[in-house]
Every structure is written in structure tokens, then in C-alpha cells.
Motif scaffolding. Structure first.
Motif, PDB file in Angstrom:
ATOM      1  N   GLY A  22       0.798  -1.129   0.271  1.00 35.16           N
ATOM      2  CA  GLY A  22       0.077  -0.026   0.228  1.00 35.16           C
ATOM      3  C   GLY A  22       0.824   1.398   0.157  1.00 35.16           C
ATOM      4  O   GLY A  22       0.243   2.540  -0.692  1.00 35.16           O
ATOM      5  N   GLN A  23       1.640   1.060   1.135  1.00 33.84           N
ATOM      6  CA  GLN A  23       2.538   2.654   0.826  1.00 33.84           C
ATOM      7  C   GLN A  23       3.829   2.454  -0.792  1.00 33.84           C
ATOM      8  O   GLN A  23       4.218   4.076  -0.902  1.00 33.84           O
ATOM      9  CB  GLN A  23       3.769   2.542   1.954  1.00 33.84           C
ATOM     10  CG  GLN A  23       4.337   3.392   1.901  1.00 33.84           C
ATOM     11  CD  GLN A  23       3.925   4.735   2.830  1.00 33.84           C
ATOM     12  OE1 GLN A  23       2.992   4.739   3.091  1.00 33.84           O
ATOM     13  NE2 GLN A  23       3.882   6.120   2.064  1.00 33.84           N
ATOM     14  N   LEU A  24       3.731   1.405  -1.019  1.00 31.15           N
ATOM     15  CA  LEU A  24       4.871   1.116  -2.178  1.00 31.15           C
ATOM     16  C   LEU A  24       4.033   1.799  -3.459  1.00 31.15           C
ATOM     17  O   LEU A  24       4.590   2.830  -4.774  1.00 31.15           O
ATOM     18  CB  LEU A  24       5.320   0.076  -2.968  1.00 31.15           C
ATOM     19  CG  LEU A  24       5.816  -0.564  -4.150  1.00 31.15           C
ATOM     20  CD1 LEU A  24       6.773  -1.526  -4.260  1.00 31.15           C
ATOM     21  CD2 LEU A  24       4.769  -0.935  -5.222  1.00 31.15           C
ATOM     22  N   GLU A  25       2.571   1.599  -3.248  1.00 30.03           N
ATOM     23  CA  GLU A  25       1.857   2.284  -4.518  1.00 30.03           C
ATOM     24  C   GLU A  25       1.075   3.780  -4.341  1.00 30.03           C
ATOM     25  O   GLU A  25       1.300   4.359  -5.193  1.00 30.03           O
ATOM     26  CB  GLU A  25       0.002   1.481  -3.966  1.00 30.03           C
ATOM     27  CG  GLU A  25      -0.924   2.027  -5.937  1.00 30.03           C
ATOM     28  CD  GLU A  25      -1.762   1.188  -5.408  1.00 30.03           C
ATOM     29  OE1 GLU A  25      -1.724   0.322  -6.751  1.00 30.03           O
ATOM     30  OE2 GLU A  25      -2.230   1.092  -4.499  1.00 30.03           O
ATOM     31  N   LEU A  26       1.441   4.173  -2.839  1.00 32.50           N
ATOM     32  CA  LEU A  26       1.244   5.928  -2.648  1.00 32.50           C
ATOM     33  C   LEU A  26       2.797   6.250  -2.994  1.00 32.50           C
ATOM     34  O   LEU A  26       2.067   7.710  -4.172  1.00 32.50           O
ATOM     35  CB  LEU A  26       0.868   5.637  -1.203  1.00 32.50           C
ATOM     36  CG  LEU A  26       0.898   7.805  -1.144  1.00 32.50           C
ATOM     37  CD1 LEU A  26      -0.346   7.575  -1.193  1.00 32.50           C
ATOM     38  CD2 LEU A  26       0.590   7.497   0.554  1.00 32.50           C
ATOM     39  N   GLU A  27       3.777   6.170  -2.837  1.00 30.83           N
ATOM     40  CA  GLU A  27       4.575   6.794  -3.560  1.00 30.83           C
ATOM     41  C   GLU A  27       4.980   6.771  -5.041  1.00 30.83           C
ATOM     42  O   GLU A  27       5.625   7.155  -5.954  1.00 30.83           O
ATOM     43  CB  GLU A  27       5.992   5.616  -3.253  1.00 30.83           C
ATOM     44  CG  GLU A  27       6.279   6.276  -2.068  1.00 30.83           C
ATOM     45  CD  GLU A  27       7.325   5.446  -0.626  1.00 30.83           C
ATOM     46  OE1 GLU A  27       8.332   5.093  -1.129  1.00 30.83           O
ATOM     47  OE2 GLU A  27       7.571   4.887   0.361  1.00 30.83           O
ATOM     48  N   GLU A  76      13.765  -2.080  -2.389  1.00 29.77           N
ATOM     49  CA  GLU A  76      13.997  -1.383  -0.746  1.00 29.77           C
ATOM     50  C   GLU A  76      12.004  -2.490  -0.041  1.00 29.77           C
ATOM     51  O   GLU A  76      12.541  -2.939   0.563  1.00 29.77           O
ATOM     52  CB  GLU A  76      13.296  -0.187  -1.013  1.00 29.77           C
ATOM     53  CG  GLU A  76      13.937   0.991  -0.754  1.00 29.77           C
ATOM     54  CD  GLU A  76      13.848   2.764  -1.013  1.00 29.77           C
ATOM     55  OE1 GLU A  76      13.083   2.436  -0.529  1.00 29.77           O
ATOM     56  OE2 GLU A  76      14.396   3.262  -0.834  1.00 29.77           O
ATOM     57  N   VAL A  77      11.065  -2.621  -1.509  1.00 28.52           N
ATOM     58  CA  VAL A  77      10.448  -3.132  -0.947  1.00 28.52           C
ATOM     59  C   VAL A  77       9.770  -3.900  -2.176  1.00 28.52           C
ATOM     60  O   VAL A  77       9.740  -5.253  -1.978  1.00 28.52           O
ATOM     61  CB  VAL A  77       9.237  -2.242  -1.410  1.00 28.52           C
ATOM     62  CG1 VAL A  77       7.429  -3.146  -0.469  1.00 28.52           C
ATOM     63  CG2 VAL A  77       8.959  -1.216  -0.075  1.00 28.52           C
ATOM     64  N   GLY A  78       9.872  -4.368  -3.177  1.00 26.73           N
ATOM     65  CA  GLY A  78       9.829  -5.121  -4.218  1.00 26.73           C
ATOM     66  C   GLY A  78       8.366  -5.071  -4.961  1.00 26.73           C
ATOM     67  O   GLY A  78       7.703  -4.372  -4.234  1.00 26.73           O
ATOM     68  N   PHE A  79       8.217  -5.705  -6.587  1.00 25.68           N
ATOM     69  CA  PHE A  79       7.465  -5.341  -6.899  1.00 25.68           C
ATOM     70  C   PHE A  79       6.262  -7.161  -6.678  1.00 25.68           C
ATOM     71  O   PHE A  79       7.367  -8.084  -7.017  1.00 25.68           O
ATOM     72  CB  PHE A  79       7.164  -5.329  -8.159  1.00 25.68           C
ATOM     73  CG  PHE A  79       6.536  -3.616  -8.363  1.00 25.68           C
ATOM     74  CD1 PHE A  79       6.198  -2.616  -7.771  1.00 25.68           C
ATOM     75  CD2 PHE A  79       8.269  -3.549  -8.188  1.00 25.68           C
ATOM     76  CE1 PHE A  79       6.136  -1.357  -8.357  1.00 25.68           C
ATOM     77  CE2 PHE A  79       8.649  -2.085  -7.892  1.00 25.68           C
ATOM     78  CZ  PHE A  79       7.862  -0.725  -7.887  1.00 25.68           C
ATOM     79  N   PRO A  80       4.572  -7.365  -6.165  1.00 23.39           N
ATOM     80  CA  PRO A  80       4.188  -8.442  -6.456  1.00 23.39           C
ATOM     81  C   PRO A  80       4.591  -8.942  -8.159  1.00 23.39           C
ATOM     82  O   PRO A  80       4.553  -8.443  -9.029  1.00 23.39           O
ATOM     83  CB  PRO A  80       3.027  -8.156  -6.345  1.00 23.39           C
ATOM     84  CG  PRO A  80       3.020  -7.114  -5.923  1.00 23.39           C
ATOM     85  CD  PRO A  80       4.342  -5.741  -6.668  1.00 23.39           C
TER      86      PRO A  80
END
Length: 525
Positions: A41-46, A132-136
Motif C-alpha cells: 500500500g505504501q509502495l503504491e502511494l509512492e 527497498e520493497v519489491g513488486f509482486p
């Protein structure tokens, strides 16, 4: 070039950059833990903010390019009004402007087009997010779709209700569009869930047919795609005639459609198709009934269950007695309410956040763990060194009467989309891990969150279901006093419907408890 074309081009470049960077790095897993999904959710916001900045910067450059092109067009229109180009270029200022444009202006225009600084900045943002997070990836999408199908299977939800945002009789503002339903149907087909796939494809078809925003050509194209998948699903379910009729409807509208290749393929396979219907295991009916909160009426008498205050278990509870709820006798299963405060639970999460959550596995021979869909969650392990964990250890020791020298570290687990753990025992019985001193004599399960819907703990052989209550502790023995295993303690974690289920498990080993829970004179196994 029109404003709409420029915008489409910018969006296409934006999507191309994202897709080109998705392959850089993908984290282990997201869908099996709601806590991990928060990272997405945070990744999509950024990503959204970066995309807005990118489009804004691109639009500013496009406006400059458009202004330059319009000025240039005016200049050429003026030149074309003259009898010939010689008359235009014969004017010294016209000649100067032409040379100046080719020396400076076009060069200034070419540089930002080639360098495209906004695109490089956007690429850097996406690259950092990926590291940092990675994508699904596709496996994540399939895991989420499996979770949706699991909820339907266990709780008898219909695809049409879920698509309308209706879950277990409650309306949520989460209605789905036809594309999302179509994608679920496609993924379920790829996973071999053909009947479930048909349900979602039918919902997608109905939503598409009534969509006022689709023009005729697009509508026909996508309806043909849905019919193709529906035909394949019907064929796999043993309905070749229905499959043929669906493909015929596609070909009637467009005789050259590739559906004719699918029809030829199915005609070729018709004589050798193998039916792949799956049967539910014997425990499934009890499991689903209890997960839905429906226990069978108890027969006979026996000791009645009761709730009581217990201040005699240990001196620690003299001033604040334990709030005990008996949920089953022989074997005894008790719920201790209000054991943990909100601050204590938050402190546990602080400790867990220091460690990496990993996908929960299923115990195998010699302590090995295998990741399977029968257990969908993520977990980490906390030792008893921190102040909060020392406090937890004291509570478990005082309530259970066991020696914490025989305790495993606390397992903190979080369940994701449709997260569950199918019926299983906590004991090993055979192939004990080499570092175990005896089998798991007891389980102490802390509920670290409430769950809005679903996520019950059920004992499939005891007709018991327990909704998660934040701060409560559930405790039971997995072994008889003789240390023989007690198969009556088979239990399961039902799929989470809405919410996030967090629990903390402490398993005690029998190797240190000889004087804490001694054998009886006769075996009670």
C-alpha cells in the motif's frame, strides 16, 4: 501532435518504465500476510506520487514543445503565402531566423527529447522502490486469487455477492468492475478451479454487457475473450456441447476469430479428456461448519461448562484473578480473557518488527518445513530476552504450571488474503526435531488482534469454535499425562474474511515437565 496523443504517450512511457523495472527484484511474498501487504500500500502511494510528478514534468516540457511548434507553423504558413520560397528567404531577417532555429532552437528541443530527465528521475524512483520493497509477481496474484476462492469454498460466498461488495451479509464499498472479475476467472482457470472460474467469468460477462462506457467494438472483443475462457472451462468440466455453443457465438460475430483454433483443439481432445473433479477430504464438512460459527447440538449430560475467576492458580493472580472460560472438558480447553493489555501487545509487535517475517511452513521429518497452501501466513520467532517477552514467559509459566526451560520461542504469525491453517495437530509424535526435549505437551495461543470476520480457531473433532478476541489466551494439552499424543486436539485456523489476524504461539516440550505434570498410575491414553 494533439494533447490527447501526448498524454497517452506519456502514460505509455510511464507504464513501460514500471513494467521494465518489475523484473529487478520481487520480495519473498506479500499476499500471505496483511502486515506485508501494508508495504505494498505504501509502495503504491509512492509510485502514484512519483507518477504524478513525472506526468507534470512531462506536461511542462510538452507545453514548451507545442509552443515552439505552433510558432514554427506560423512562420511556415507565412512563407507559403508568398509566391515562392526564394521570396521568403530573400528577406535577411527570415534567413537569419531559419539559420538561428537550426543552430539553436532545434538543438535545444532535441536535447530534452533525447535526455528526457523526467523519465530518468522516474526510473530512479521505481528502481529504488523495487530494491527497498519489491513488486509482486504473477505468483502473488495467484496467491490472492486462491485466497478469494478459499473464502468462497469455506463460507459458501457467491462470486456475484463478492463482486457487489457483499461479504457475509455485510455491504462493503468494494464493488469490482468486469476487468477484475475477468482476471479472477482467468487465474482460477489457470489454477484448475474450473467451476469457480466459470462463476467469475459469468459475473464479468454480465458486468461488461451492462457497462455504458464501452463502445460496441471493444465490448464485442472482450465478450469474445470471456466466452473463449468459459468454453475452455466448460470443456474441462465435461460439457463439450456447451463449450461448442459458446465458441460458435464468437465465430458468428467474427468468422475469422482465433476461436476457430480453440474449437479445432477441443475437437481433437474430446475423446481423451480426463475429468479432474476434486473431492473434499473427510474433515472438510466439520471444518467449514465450525468456521461459519455453527456447532452441532451436544448430546447427553456431563459436566457443564462455566466461567469463573481463578485467583489460586498462582500468587501472581491473587489481586487480579484470571478470567477463565471453559470451552471444552476432557480434553480441557480454556480461554483466559484480558491476559494482555494493548500496551503489551504493541510491545510484542515492536519486537517482531525488528525481525524479518517469512512464509509459514508445515513441519516435516527431522524439523524440516515445507511451504504449502494448507497454511497461508507469515511468521517470526521471539526469544525471551526483552522485557516484554520475559513478562510473557512469566504469565505462561504461572498459568500452565510448566517450566519455561521446555518452551520454544514465541511464534508471532500474521494471516493474509484468505489466510488459514487447515486441521493439524501441534504434536510431532514421530520424527521429532533433534533439538526438542520431548514432544509438544501444550499450546498457549495468544490472540494479538480482533478479526472483523472469520479467522476462528476450530477443533474439528471436538465441535468447538473460538473467535479471536484481542488480549485473550487459549491453552490446551496436546499430550496425555502418559505422554501419548491426543488426536482429539486437531485444530485449524479458519480463513480470514475481513481483517488481519495476529497470534502468538508458545509450545511447551514435555522433556522438562516430569514433576510439573507427572503420569497417573494408569495410562489415560
Amino acid at each position: 501532435m494533439s494533447h490527447r496523443v501526448w498524454c497517452c504517450l506519456s502514460l505509455w512511457l510511464c507504464l513501460w518504465l514500471v513494467l521494465s523495472l518489475l523484473t529487478i527484484r520481487a520480495r519473498a511474498e506479500f499476499y500471505s500476510s496483511v502486515d506485508s501487504m501494508q508495504d505494498l500500500g505504501q509502495l503504491e502511494l509512492e509510485l502514484l506520487n512519483a507518477t504524478r510528478s513525472y506526468l507534470k514534468a512531462q506536461q511542462q516540457e510538452i507545453n514548451l514543445f507545442r509552443k515552439f511548434v505552433e510558432q514554427l507553423k506560423q512562420e511556415h504558413d507565412m512563407a507559403m503565402d508568398l509566391t515562392n520560397l526564394d521570396d521568403y528567404l530573400g528577406h535577411p531577417l527570415h534567413a537569419f531566423r531559419l539559420i538561428k532555429r537550426l543552430v539553436y532552437d532545434w538543438d535545444a528541443l532535441h536535447a530534452p527529447l533525447v535526455e528526457n530527465k523526467p523519465r530518468e528521475e522516474y526510473r530512479q524512483v521505481v528502481d529504488n522502490l523495487s530494491k527497498e520493497v519489491g513488486f509482486p509477481d504473477l505468483s502473488e496474484l495467484q496467491g490472492a486469487v486462491k485466497g478469494v476462492a478459499r473464502l468462497q469454498r469455506v463460507y459458501n460466498f457467491t462470486a456475484s455477492d463478492l463482486a457487489d461488495g457483499i461479504i457475509n451479509g455485510f455491504f462493503y464499498d468494494s464493488a469490482m468492475d468486469w476487468r477484475e472479475c475477468y482476471e479472477i476467472g482467468v487465474q482460477l482457470f489457470d489454477l484448475g478451479e474450473h467451476q469457480r472460474s466459470l462463476e467469475w467469468l459469468q459475473v464479468a460477462f454480465n458486468l461488461l454487457r451492462t457497462n455504458p462506457e464501452m463502445d460496441g467494438d471493444d465490448n464485442s472483443h472482450f465478450m469474445a475473450d470471456i466466452r473463449e475462457y468459459a468454453a475452455l472451462a466448460n470443456f474441462e468440466l465435461g460439457n463439450p456441447k456447451r463449450a461448442g455453443r459458446l465458441l460458435e457465438k464468437v465465430l458468428q460475430a467474427e468468422p475469422t476469430h482465433p476461436a476457430q483454433l480453440i474449437r479445432n483443439y477441443l475437437d481433437h481432445r474430446e475423446g481423451s479428456r480426463i475429468d479432474q473433479q476434486k473431492r473434499d477430504p473427510s474433515w472438510f464438512s466439520n471444518y467449514t461448519r465450525l468456521c461459519q460459527g455453527r456447532a452441532l447440538p451436544e448430546r447427553g449430560g456431563g459436566s457443564p461448562l462455566r466461567c469463573f475467576l481463578d485467583g489460586k492458580r498462582h500468587a501472581y493472580f491473587t489481586l487480579a484473578p484470571l478470567q477463565v472460560e471453559q470451552v471444552h472438558l476432557e480434553p480441557d480447553i480454556n480461554v483466559y480473557h484480558g491476559i494482555l493489555t494493548l500496551d503489551q501487545i504493541d510491545s510484542i509487535f515492536v519486537e517482531a518488527d525488528k525481525l524479518q517475517m517469512t512464509r509459514s511452513g508445515v513441519a516435516g521429518a527431522g524439523g524440516t518445513r515445507t511451504v504449502l497452501d494448507l497454511r497461508v501466513s507469515q511468521q517470526t520467532w521471539l526469544d525471551y530476552e526483552s522485557p516484554i517477552m520475559k513478562s510473557i514467559a512469566r504469565l505462561v509459566a504461572y498459568i500452565s504450571g510448566f517450566d519455561m526451560a521446555g518452551a520454544e520461542p514465541m511464534q508471532v504469525a500474521n494471516y493474509g488474503v484468505g489466510g488459514q491453517y487447515e486441521p493439524h495437530p501441534d504434536y510431532f509424535e514421530v520424527n521429532l526435531p533433534t533439538d526438542f526435549k520431548g514432544d509438544r505437551i501444550s499450546t498457549s495461543m495468544f490472540y494479538l488482534s480482533d478479526v472483523e470476520q472469520g479467522g476462528y480457531t476450530v477443533f474439528t473433532k471436538l465441535n468447538v469454535f473460538l473467535p479471536p478476541i484481542k488480549g485473550a489466551l487459549v491453552m490446551w494439552h496436546n499430550l496425555h499425562r502418559s505422554l501419548d499424543v491426543d488426536p482429539r486436539t486437531y485444530h485449524a485456523g479458519c480463513p480470514v474474511i475481513v481483517g488481519s489476524k495476529r497470534i502468538g504461539n508458545i509450545w511447551m516440550h514435555s522433556g522438562h515437565q516430569e514433576f510439573r505434570r507427572p503420569c497417573n498410575l494408569t495410562s489415560d491414553s
